[in-house]
Scaffold this active site. Structure first.
Site, PDB file in Angstrom:
ATOM      1  N   ASP A  13       0.816  -1.226   0.000  1.00  0.00           N
ATOM      2  CA  ASP A  13       0.000   0.000   0.000  1.00  0.00           C
ATOM      3  C   ASP A  13       0.845   1.270   0.000  1.00  0.00           C
ATOM      4  OD1 ASP A  13      -2.234  -1.729   0.290  1.00  0.00           O
ATOM      5  OD2 ASP A  13      -1.841  -1.803   2.437  1.00  0.00           O
ATOM      6  N   LYS A  16       2.361   2.099  -5.169  1.00  0.00           N
ATOM      7  CA  LYS A  16       3.042   1.593  -6.373  1.00  0.00           C
ATOM      8  C   LYS A  16       2.213   1.826  -7.618  1.00  0.00           C
ATOM      9  CE  LYS A  16       3.148  -2.466  -4.469  1.00  0.00           C
ATOM     10  NZ  LYS A  16       2.737  -2.132  -3.106  1.00  0.00           N
ATOM     11  N   GLY A  40      -4.339  -4.305  -4.457  1.00  0.00           N
ATOM     12  CA  GLY A  40      -5.333  -3.322  -4.877  1.00  0.00           C
ATOM     13  C   GLY A  40      -4.583  -2.062  -5.255  1.00  0.00           C
ATOM     14  N   HIS A  41      -4.403  -1.828  -6.529  1.00  0.00           N
ATOM     15  CA  HIS A  41      -3.639  -0.663  -6.971  1.00  0.00           C
ATOM     16  C   HIS A  41      -4.602   0.439  -7.411  1.00  0.00           C
ATOM     17  CE1 HIS A  41       0.096  -3.380  -7.676  1.00  0.00           C
ATOM     18  NE2 HIS A  41      -0.163  -3.170  -6.414  1.00  0.00           N
ATOM     19  N   THR A  42      -4.622   1.514  -6.629  1.00  0.00           N
ATOM     20  CA  THR A  42      -5.578   2.596  -6.870  1.00  0.00           C
ATOM     21  C   THR A  42      -4.963   3.650  -7.782  1.00  0.00           C
ATOM     22  OG1 THR A  42      -6.393   2.211  -4.648  1.00  0.00           O
ATOM     23  CG2 THR A  42      -7.063   4.282  -5.692  1.00  0.00           C
ATOM     24  N   GLN A 226       2.160  -5.976  -3.251  1.00  0.00           N
ATOM     25  CA  GLN A 226       2.465  -6.051  -1.814  1.00  0.00           C
ATOM     26  C   GLN A 226       3.786  -5.314  -1.534  1.00  0.00           C
ATOM     27  OE1 GLN A 226       1.474  -9.453  -3.254  1.00  0.00           O
ATOM     28  NE2 GLN A 226      -0.487  -8.454  -3.025  1.00  0.00           N
ATOM     29  N   ARG A 307      -6.180   0.414   7.934  1.00  0.00           N
ATOM     30  CA  ARG A 307      -4.751   0.100   8.037  1.00  0.00           C
ATOM     31  C   ARG A 307      -4.189   0.636   9.343  1.00  0.00           C
ATOM     32  NH1 ARG A 307      -4.023   2.401   2.054  1.00  0.00           N
ATOM     33  NH2 ARG A 307      -4.791   0.604   0.912  1.00  0.00           N
ATOM     34  N   VAL A 416       2.736  14.205  -3.780  1.00  0.00           N
ATOM     35  CA  VAL A 416       2.076  15.121  -2.833  1.00  0.00           C
ATOM     36  C   VAL A 416       0.547  15.005  -2.902  1.00  0.00           C
ATOM     37  CG1 VAL A 416       3.973  16.789  -2.722  1.00  0.00           C
ATOM     38  CG2 VAL A 416       2.259  17.010  -4.532  1.00  0.00           C
TER      39      VAL A 416
HETATM   40  P1  IMP Z   1      -2.663 -12.796   1.776  1.00  0.00           P
HETATM   41  O1  IMP Z   1      -1.715 -12.243   0.775  1.00  0.00           O
HETATM   42  O2  IMP Z   1      -4.104 -12.518   1.429  1.00  0.00           O
HETATM   43  O3  IMP Z   1      -2.416 -14.238   2.068  1.00  0.00           O
HETATM   44  O4  IMP Z   1      -2.425 -12.011   3.168  1.00  0.00           O
HETATM   45  C1  IMP Z   1      -1.239 -12.166   3.934  1.00  0.00           C
HETATM   46  C2  IMP Z   1      -0.832 -10.835   4.553  1.00  0.00           C
HETATM   47  O5  IMP Z   1      -0.459  -9.928   3.529  1.00  0.00           O
HETATM   48  C3  IMP Z   1      -1.955 -10.127   5.337  1.00  0.00           C
HETATM   49  O6  IMP Z   1      -1.360  -9.430   6.422  1.00  0.00           O
HETATM   50  C4  IMP Z   1      -2.501  -9.127   4.337  1.00  0.00           C
HETATM   51  O7  IMP Z   1      -3.121  -8.016   4.962  1.00  0.00           O
HETATM   52  C5  IMP Z   1      -1.224  -8.726   3.619  1.00  0.00           C
HETATM   53  N1  IMP Z   1      -1.461  -8.259   2.254  1.00  0.00           N
HETATM   54  C6  IMP Z   1      -1.702  -8.994   1.163  1.00  0.00           C
HETATM   55  N2  IMP Z   1      -1.831  -8.221   0.081  1.00  0.00           N
HETATM   56  C7  IMP Z   1      -1.627  -6.969   0.479  1.00  0.00           C
HETATM   57  C8  IMP Z   1      -1.590  -5.710  -0.221  1.00  0.00           C
HETATM   58  O8  IMP Z   1      -1.741  -5.601  -1.433  1.00  0.00           O
HETATM   59  N3  IMP Z   1      -1.338  -4.618   0.572  1.00  0.00           N
HETATM   60  C9  IMP Z   1      -1.110  -4.711   1.901  1.00  0.00           C
HETATM   61  N4  IMP Z   1      -1.131  -5.859   2.574  1.00  0.00           N
HETATM   62  C10 IMP Z   1      -1.390  -6.982   1.878  1.00  0.00           C
END
Ligand code: IMP
Length: 430
Positions: A13, A16, A40-42, A226, A307, A416
């Site tokens: 988050d 990226k 989730g890329h916004t 991630q 978050r 910014v």
């Molecule tokens: P999973 O990838 O769904 O198995 O989740 C494993 C861990 O990675 C958890 O703590 C999720 O919240 C975190 N996680 C997975 N994908 C993301 C992402 O795109 N952004 C932030 N955290 C993520």
């Protein structure tokens, strides 16, 4: 400089999607190489928000080819919906813009159900997964039971593989988690429908396609999902995702050699966030944490979860720089710090009474550390329209210089605000 990797240097988050979107205008290809719809890329363009989970963030630029490569776990049901939504918004008008690797791992409803059942069953030891089936899908790949995207186009082979893949899952769902088993015939019929929707994007040999592009000096951008600290091997295990999120994964997940990569851009927020369970040394449970969460709109783009927020952790950032080989940094969301009287940077940890600047990699040790902070004065001005470093208040400029000096890597991009234009390019990267 044809090949560039963009990775998150925190717990995901970091923003990226925005950086990849901006770089994509200058890229011939954008390649997603790991993770799945947990990402989730916004992207915000002209005030319009698009959230992408599987389609690479280059999709908003019609001349940029987007490849979903081998390392991705591909939720085909979600992907079909994502493509339909993009088309409804006037995007992805040309089918040739998206290529899906025949060797990507297919993720289906039973992976999601198993992921969710396990989390529910874990009670106090939840990982806090996104529930998108990522772990079970990568398990299938490792245990050689995975259905690959190319298998979808051979119905007989698919049925056989589906039976093999579902067999153990149905046993677990029925007997361990007391849930309904998967109806294979219904799923098989659904898959055939999704396959037809995805047929135009089939790419039989994505590594070759990428090699040809690199050979022809095309600009290829590898888009990580991630963040570093969620890496399966080098993150805060077991509170990690099931793929490798560090820069080396770009090579593994897309089938290119490390010597093909020219630059590795690490994306970091000017503070830190984390979703899900696990240690977080600089986490704030006070009004500053609330400020960061509220002003920064820190809610998951995939799950909507709030978050956790805290100060920027330079010990962790230096670790990310080392293990990714980061060559350039993009500092995101610095505007969120506006209005804070002072800003803290964690420069060292205290472990058993001793000061250290070394990030501990042993599972559990990170929960024992105490952050040591450097405190600097903040600023009150709204900086969301700043176009250059000179437009920033002196205290914001000092903070940026301090971060760069502490980590020893140039900060070449400063964001910014969420919009494309709310970006300060200190130095062109591509
Ligand atoms: P999973 O990838 O769904 O198995 O989740 C494993 C861990 O990675 C958890 O703590 C999720 O919240 C975190 N996680 C997975 N994908 C993301 C992402 O795109 N952004 C932030 N955290 C993520």
């Amino acid at each position: 400089m044809p090949a560039l990797v963009v990775i998150g240097s925190q717990w995901g988050d970091e923003g990226k999607g925005k950086v990849v979107d901006v770089f994509s205008s200058q890229s011939d290809y954008v390649v997603r190489y790991q993770g799945g719809s947990n990402a989730g890329h916004t992207l915000i363009v002209d005030g319009k928000k698009t959230v992408l989970h599987l389609v690479p963030s280059g999709v908003l630029h019609p001349n940029t080819k987007c490849i979903i490569s081998t390392g991705v776990v591909l939720d085909i049901e979600t992907l079909v919906q994502e493509i339909k939504a993009l088309k409804a918004n006037g995007l992805l008008q040309n089918d040739e813009q998206l290529l899906i690797s025949d060797t990507a791992t297919v993720l289906l409803s039973y992976h999601r159900r198993l992921d969710q059942a396990r989390e529910q069953d874990a009670k106090n030891e939840k990982i806090g997964t996104t529930g998108k089936g990522i772990g079970p899908a990568y398990e299938d790949r490792a245990s050689r039971k995975a259905i690959l995207f190319g298998d979808l186009f051979s119905p007989d082979k698919l049925k056989e593989k589906l039976k093999k893949s579902i067999d153990e899952k149905n046993f677990l769902l029925e007997h361990k988690y007391k849930e309904e088993p998967v109806d294979i015939d219904k799923l098989f019929t659904d898959i055939q429908g999704w396959t037809e929707e995805l047929r135009p994007y089939r790419c039989k040999n994505s590594p070759y396609e990428i090699h040809q592009a690199l050979k022809a000096d095309k600009k290829v951008l590898f888009e990580g999902a991630q963040g570093t600290l969620l890496d399966l091997l080098h993150g805060t295990y077991p509170f990690v995702t099931s793929s490798s999120t560090i820069s080396g994964s770009a090579c593994i997940g897309s089938g290119v050699g490390p010597n093909q990569i020219d630059k590795i851009v690490g994306i970091t927020k000017a503070y830190t966030t984390r979703v899900g369970s696990g240690p977080f040394p600089t986490e704030l449970d006070d009004e500053v944490g609330t400020h960061l969460g509220t002003v920064g709109h820190e809610f998951g783009a995939t799950t909507g979860r709030k978050r956790r927020c805290g100060w920027l952790d330079l010990v962790a950032l230096k670790y990310a720089i080392r293990i990714n080989g980061i060559t350039n940094l993009a500092l995101m969301k610095i505007d969120v710090l506006s209005g804070l009287e002072t800003v803290k940077l964690c420069t060292d940890y205290k472990v058993n009474g001793e000061k250290t600047s070394v990030y501990p990699t042993t599972p559990g040790d990170l929960s024992e550390v105490e952050p040591i902070y450097k405190e600097v004065p903040g600023w009150s001005e709204d900086i969301s329209n700043a176009k250059s470093l000179q437009d920033l208040p002196a205290n914001a400029r000092s903070l940026i210089s301090l971060i760069g000096a502490e980590v020893g890597i140039p900060i070449d991009v400063i964001s910014v605000g969420p919009g494309r234009k709310q970006t300060i390019w200190v130095k062109p990267l591509f």
